[in-house]
Motif scaffolding. Sequence first.
Motif, mmCIF file in Angstrom:
data_model
loop_
_atom_site.group_PDB
_atom_site.id
_atom_site.type_symbol
_atom_site.label_atom_id
_atom_site.label_comp_id
_atom_site.label_asym_id
_atom_site.label_seq_id
_atom_site.Cartn_x
_atom_site.Cartn_y
_atom_site.Cartn_z
ATOM 1 N N PRO A 1 1.079 -0.994 -0.119
ATOM 2 C CA PRO A 1 0.079 0.197 0.174
ATOM 3 C C PRO A 1 0.916 1.393 -0.283
ATOM 4 O O PRO A 1 1.728 1.046 0.614
ATOM 5 N N ARG A 2 0.163 2.663 -0.956
ATOM 6 C CA ARG A 2 1.213 3.601 -0.544
ATOM 7 C C ARG A 2 0.692 3.976 0.494
ATOM 8 O O ARG A 2 0.582 3.855 1.838
ATOM 9 N N LEU A 3 2.200 4.849 0.998
ATOM 10 C CA LEU A 3 1.533 5.942 1.872
ATOM 11 C C LEU A 3 1.264 7.070 1.824
ATOM 12 O O LEU A 3 0.921 7.695 0.720
ATOM 13 N N ILE B 1 0.047 8.140 -5.499
ATOM 14 C CA ILE B 1 -0.207 7.272 -7.238
ATOM 15 C C ILE B 1 0.745 6.116 -6.351
ATOM 16 O O ILE B 1 1.580 6.214 -6.436
ATOM 17 N N PHE B 2 0.113 5.820 -7.870
ATOM 18 C CA PHE B 2 1.916 4.499 -8.242
ATOM 19 C C PHE B 2 2.282 4.546 -9.222
ATOM 20 O O PHE B 2 1.230 4.835 -10.432
ATOM 21 N N TYR B 3 3.472 5.072 -9.308
ATOM 22 C CA TYR B 3 3.965 4.808 -11.071
ATOM 23 C C TYR B 3 4.399 3.997 -11.042
ATOM 24 O O TYR B 3 6.088 3.825 -11.523
ATOM 25 N N PRO B 4 3.932 2.602 -12.063
ATOM 26 C CA PRO B 4 4.845 1.880 -12.651
ATOM 27 C C PRO B 4 5.223 2.296 -14.244
ATOM 28 O O PRO B 4 4.695 3.329 -14.762
ATOM 29 N N VAL B 5 5.987 2.332 -14.743
ATOM 30 C CA VAL B 5 6.723 2.869 -15.841
ATOM 31 C C VAL B 5 7.018 1.535 -17.278
ATOM 32 O O VAL B 5 6.837 1.092 -16.768
ATOM 33 N N LEU B 6 6.994 2.384 -18.323
ATOM 34 C CA LEU B 6 6.407 1.306 -19.767
ATOM 35 C C LEU B 6 7.799 1.163 -19.909
ATOM 36 O O LEU B 6 7.300 0.293 -21.253
ATOM 37 N N ALA C 1 -5.872 -0.540 -19.903
ATOM 38 C CA ALA C 1 -6.278 0.079 -20.278
ATOM 39 C C ALA C 1 -7.014 1.980 -19.531
ATOM 40 O O ALA C 1 -7.218 2.626 -20.485
ATOM 41 N N ARG C 2 -7.555 0.944 -18.351
ATOM 42 C CA ARG C 2 -8.108 1.965 -17.761
ATOM 43 C C ARG C 2 -6.832 3.580 -17.324
ATOM 44 O O ARG C 2 -7.583 4.778 -16.669
ATOM 45 N N TYR C 3 -5.499 2.973 -17.551
ATOM 46 C CA TYR C 3 -4.921 4.136 -16.523
ATOM 47 C C TYR C 3 -3.970 4.882 -18.545
ATOM 48 O O TYR C 3 -3.518 4.392 -19.723
ATOM 49 N N PRO C 4 -4.808 6.143 -18.870
ATOM 50 C CA PRO C 4 -4.466 6.490 -19.776
ATOM 51 C C PRO C 4 -2.029 6.474 -19.449
ATOM 52 O O PRO C 4 -2.324 6.550 -18.118
ATOM 53 N N TRP D 1 -0.427 6.034 -14.295
ATOM 54 C CA TRP D 1 -0.187 6.631 -12.917
ATOM 55 C C TRP D 1 -1.724 5.374 -12.321
ATOM 56 O O TRP D 1 -2.519 6.192 -12.444
ATOM 57 N N VAL D 2 -1.608 4.972 -11.165
ATOM 58 C CA VAL D 2 -2.401 4.206 -10.636
ATOM 59 C C VAL D 2 -2.953 5.148 -8.817
ATOM 60 O O VAL D 2 -1.562 4.531 -8.212
ATOM 61 N N PRO D 3 -4.156 5.272 -9.095
ATOM 62 C CA PRO D 3 -4.167 5.751 -7.509
ATOM 63 C C PRO D 3 -3.416 5.659 -6.666
ATOM 64 O O PRO D 3 -4.353 3.534 -6.368
ATOM 65 N N ALA D 4 -4.042 4.838 -5.165
ATOM 66 C CA ALA D 4 -3.308 4.130 -4.352
ATOM 67 C C ALA D 4 -4.666 4.080 -4.318
ATOM 68 O O ALA D 4 -4.565 2.384 -3.635
ATOM 69 N N GLU D 5 -5.297 4.515 -3.845
ATOM 70 C CA GLU D 5 -7.208 3.470 -3.649
ATOM 71 C C GLU D 5 -7.057 2.348 -4.685
ATOM 72 O O GLU D 5 -8.395 1.402 -4.363
ATOM 73 N N GLU D 6 -6.530 2.454 -5.954
ATOM 74 C CA GLU D 6 -6.788 0.816 -6.701
ATOM 75 C C GLU D 6 -5.805 0.124 -6.922
ATOM 76 O O GLU D 6 -5.672 -0.436 -7.969
#
Length: 122
Positions: free
Chosen positions: A37-39, A44-49, A82-85, A98-103
Amino acid sequence: MSTTTPNANANTTTLWRPTGPVELDLVAALDWRAWPPRLPEQPIFYPVLNEEYAIRIARDWNVKHDGAGFVTRFEVDTEFLARYPVRRAGGETILELWVPAEELDEFNAHIAGRIEVVREYR
């Protein structure tokens, strides 16, 4: 622009995450199958491509701030992603989601297989 990196499973997308030793220990505690979980200060959780961008962050930022940097690689269900641009955070290859912490729990549920460390810097 395609966000899918070729891999063994056409139904997944390869993502990378640069991380420091504290977060990596938490991933290990989750059996290499989920991100912690994020602090509160991390909304935002940021995986990269791409791996090159992850290398730059792990080598140039994590080592400086944490004493070590790691590049992880993992697969996520392409249809779910696909939900995350795709966000451009700088140059042409500096791409991230950009994945919101709550997701994050739902995101973790769509990881296929294990998170693996592919590079280490100290």
